[in-house]
Design a protein around this motif. Structure first.
Motif, mmCIF file in Angstrom:
data_model
loop_
_atom_site.group_PDB
_atom_site.id
_atom_site.type_symbol
_atom_site.label_atom_id
_atom_site.label_comp_id
_atom_site.label_asym_id
_atom_site.label_seq_id
_atom_site.Cartn_x
_atom_site.Cartn_y
_atom_site.Cartn_z
ATOM 1 N N THR A 1 -15.215 9.295 -2.129
ATOM 2 C CA THR A 1 -14.375 9.795 -3.209
ATOM 3 C C THR A 1 -14.803 9.289 -4.570
ATOM 4 O OG1 THR A 1 -12.793 7.976 -2.971
ATOM 5 C CG2 THR A 1 -12.371 9.974 -1.691
ATOM 6 N N ALA A 2 -15.598 8.206 -4.621
ATOM 7 C CA ALA A 2 -16.004 7.643 -5.909
ATOM 8 C C ALA A 2 -17.261 6.806 -5.733
ATOM 9 C CB ALA A 2 -14.892 6.775 -6.501
ATOM 10 N N VAL A 3 -18.049 6.747 -6.800
ATOM 11 C CA VAL A 3 -19.178 5.812 -6.886
ATOM 12 C C VAL A 3 -18.930 4.891 -8.066
ATOM 13 C CG1 VAL A 3 -20.960 7.138 -5.697
ATOM 14 C CG2 VAL A 3 -20.479 7.609 -8.109
ATOM 15 N N GLY B 1 0.771 -1.234 0.000
ATOM 16 C CA GLY B 1 0.000 0.000 0.000
ATOM 17 C C GLY B 1 0.799 1.279 0.000
ATOM 18 N N LYS B 2 2.058 1.230 0.367
ATOM 19 C CA LYS B 2 2.883 2.443 0.359
ATOM 20 C C LYS B 2 3.416 2.762 -1.032
ATOM 21 C CE LYS B 2 2.797 3.305 4.832
ATOM 22 N NZ LYS B 2 2.190 4.558 5.375
ATOM 23 N N THR B 3 3.357 1.800 -1.942
ATOM 24 C CA THR B 3 3.956 1.994 -3.261
ATOM 25 C C THR B 3 2.951 1.952 -4.409
ATOM 26 O OG1 THR B 3 4.457 -0.385 -3.408
ATOM 27 C CG2 THR B 3 6.166 1.052 -2.507
ATOM 28 N N ARG B 4 1.715 1.523 -4.155
ATOM 29 C CA ARG B 4 0.694 1.514 -5.214
ATOM 30 C C ARG B 4 -0.689 1.585 -4.579
ATOM 31 N NH1 ARG B 4 -2.039 -0.953 -8.124
ATOM 32 N NH2 ARG B 4 -0.759 -2.099 -9.618
ATOM 33 N N PRO B 5 -1.692 2.093 -5.316
ATOM 34 C CA PRO B 5 -3.036 2.176 -4.760
ATOM 35 C C PRO B 5 -3.652 0.790 -4.550
ATOM 36 C CG PRO B 5 -2.764 3.733 -6.561
ATOM 37 C CD PRO B 5 -1.576 2.820 -6.611
ATOM 38 N N VAL B 6 -4.041 0.526 -3.309
ATOM 39 C CA VAL B 6 -4.693 -0.731 -2.944
ATOM 40 C C VAL B 6 -5.927 -0.410 -2.108
ATOM 41 C CG1 VAL B 6 -4.452 -3.025 -1.969
ATOM 42 C CG2 VAL B 6 -2.422 -1.818 -2.787
ATOM 43 N N SER B 7 -7.066 -0.925 -2.523
ATOM 44 C CA SER B 7 -8.311 -0.736 -1.784
ATOM 45 C C SER B 7 -8.888 -2.093 -1.404
ATOM 46 C CB SER B 7 -9.318 0.057 -2.624
ATOM 47 O OG SER B 7 -8.832 1.363 -2.893
ATOM 48 N N VAL C 1 -9.544 7.494 6.261
ATOM 49 C CA VAL C 1 -9.743 6.374 5.332
ATOM 50 C C VAL C 1 -10.870 6.738 4.359
ATOM 51 C CG1 VAL C 1 -10.283 3.929 5.089
ATOM 52 C CG2 VAL C 1 -9.031 4.731 7.103
ATOM 53 N N PRO C 2 -10.561 6.949 3.074
ATOM 54 C CA PRO C 2 -11.600 7.299 2.107
ATOM 55 C C PRO C 2 -12.492 6.101 1.778
ATOM 56 C CG PRO C 2 -9.417 7.992 1.364
ATOM 57 C CD PRO C 2 -9.213 7.033 2.502
ATOM 58 N N VAL C 3 -13.642 6.397 1.182
ATOM 59 C CA VAL C 3 -14.637 5.371 0.888
ATOM 60 C C VAL C 3 -15.094 5.492 -0.565
ATOM 61 C CG1 VAL C 3 -17.037 4.708 1.365
ATOM 62 C CG2 VAL C 3 -15.462 5.121 3.258
ATOM 63 N N GLN C 4 -15.353 4.338 -1.182
ATOM 64 C CA GLN C 4 -16.049 4.269 -2.467
ATOM 65 C C GLN C 4 -17.360 3.517 -2.239
ATOM 66 O OE1 GLN C 4 -13.619 3.310 -6.037
ATOM 67 N NE2 GLN C 4 -11.965 2.880 -4.567
ATOM 68 N N SER D 1 -8.445 3.117 -0.067
ATOM 69 C CA SER D 1 -9.856 3.333 0.255
ATOM 70 C C SER D 1 -10.487 1.999 0.592
ATOM 71 C CB SER D 1 -10.611 3.967 -0.923
ATOM 72 O OG SER D 1 -10.791 3.026 -1.963
ATOM 73 N N LEU D 2 -11.692 2.047 1.127
ATOM 74 C CA LEU D 2 -12.483 0.823 1.226
ATOM 75 C C LEU D 2 -13.733 1.012 0.382
ATOM 76 C CD1 LEU D 2 -15.179 1.031 3.299
ATOM 77 C CD2 LEU D 2 -13.365 1.241 4.961
ATOM 78 N N VAL D 3 -14.163 -0.078 -0.219
ATOM 79 C CA VAL D 3 -15.325 -0.073 -1.106
ATOM 80 C C VAL D 3 -16.477 -0.750 -0.380
ATOM 81 C CG1 VAL D 3 -16.235 -0.767 -3.338
ATOM 82 C CG2 VAL D 3 -13.799 -0.234 -3.105
#
Length: 282
Positions: free
Chosen positions: A140-142, A59-65, A115-118, A92-94
């Motif tokens: 942050t996203a739908v 998670g520190k080097t690439r986006p992981v949700s 912690v952002p949410v989708q 984020s968590l979905v």
């Protein structure tokens, strides 16, 4: 709050370490490790531990949700506690099957700071409440979830992308009004074939920010489709430069290659540069 490009988001099963690591080592803009549909009830706890370990590693080097289990399940609170413990390693968590703003408020009360949410919109109730949902905390996203939504509607799996226009426009308009990303859900097939490419071109043309994929073979097509060409990016730069020069002269309008430029054109140009990765020029 970190805003990331979500041209191609790859979903990987949280209970299969080999597949998850392959996804994390690949070229998707975001990897979503799934604790919901891809994991049987007997494996939920083990999958949660594995996914947490992978997020800490990558998670520190690439986006992981992480796609957690839904609010009405027995695993929701434990999933969110695990996500909260990951801090900024987690992109984020979905949350699946979001049907009201209350679903997001419930998640907010269980999460730590930052912690952002989708939100996955995959029921008729979710589509109906989309204007309220996009005002939820941390969002942050739908994302449109076609499989569950299609089943609930009784819609054939063979319908064309255009037959989803009502849902796509509802979600896209609400997301834009709220200033968040709109992401198309996965095509119900794993091949990088012409039906998949047609569906991808369709939603990119509508204005979506990206698309979920369920097989690595689909990543390149999605990334290419949602990335402006070099000529499009250069045109966007020229638009913004011309408008800036006009503003410095005190002019209220500008002309470029026979086209009148205004703020609407500038908004489109900034979006093009954002989609091309030129964040410093937004």
């Amino acid at each position: 709050m970190r805003i990331i490009r979500r041209r191609a988001a790859l979903v990987a099963p949280g209970s299969d370490e080999k597949k998850a690591r392959k996804a994390l080592a690949g070229s998707a803009d975001e990897v979503i490790l799934d604790l919901e549909d891809a994991v049987t009830p007997a494996l939920k706890a083990d999958a949660r531990s594995l996914v947490a370990e992978l997020v800490r590693e990558y998670g520190k080097t690439r986006p992981v949700s992480i796609r957690v289990n839904g609010r009405t399940t027995d695993w929701f609170a434990d999933d969110l506690a695990a996500c909260a413990a990951l801090g900024d390693a987690l992109t984020s968590l979905v949350i699946p099957k979001v049907e009201s703003r209350a679903d997001l408020v419930a998640a907010d009360s269980l999460l730590g700071a930052g912690v952002p949410v989708q939100a996955l919109i995959e029921t008729p109730a979710g589509v109906g409440a989309i204007d309220e949902i996009v005002t939820g905390p941390r969002l942050t996203a739908v994302v449109i979830g076609y499989a569950d939504l299609g089943a609930a509607l009784g819609r054939a799996r063979t319908v064309t992308p255009q037959q989803w226009l009502f849902v796509q426009d509802r979600v896209l308009h609400a997301a834009r009004a709220a200033g968040i990303q709109a992401v198309d859900g996965p095509f119900l097939g794993i091949a990088d074939d012409e039906p998949f490419r047609e569906a991808t071109r369709w939603v990119a043309g509508l204005g979506f920010d990206g698309k979920w994929v369920i097989h690595p073979a689909q990543i390149a097509t999605v990334r290419d489709t949602f990335t402006p060409t070099a000529d499009e990016a250069e045109r966007a730069r020229r638009v913004l430069t011309t408008l800036a020069e006009a503003a410095a002269r005190g002019a209220g309008a500008a002309l470029l290659d026979g086209q009148m430029l205004d703020e609407a054109v500038a908004v489109a140009a900034r979006r093009t540069l954002s989609m091309s990765g030129a964040h410093d020029e937004q």
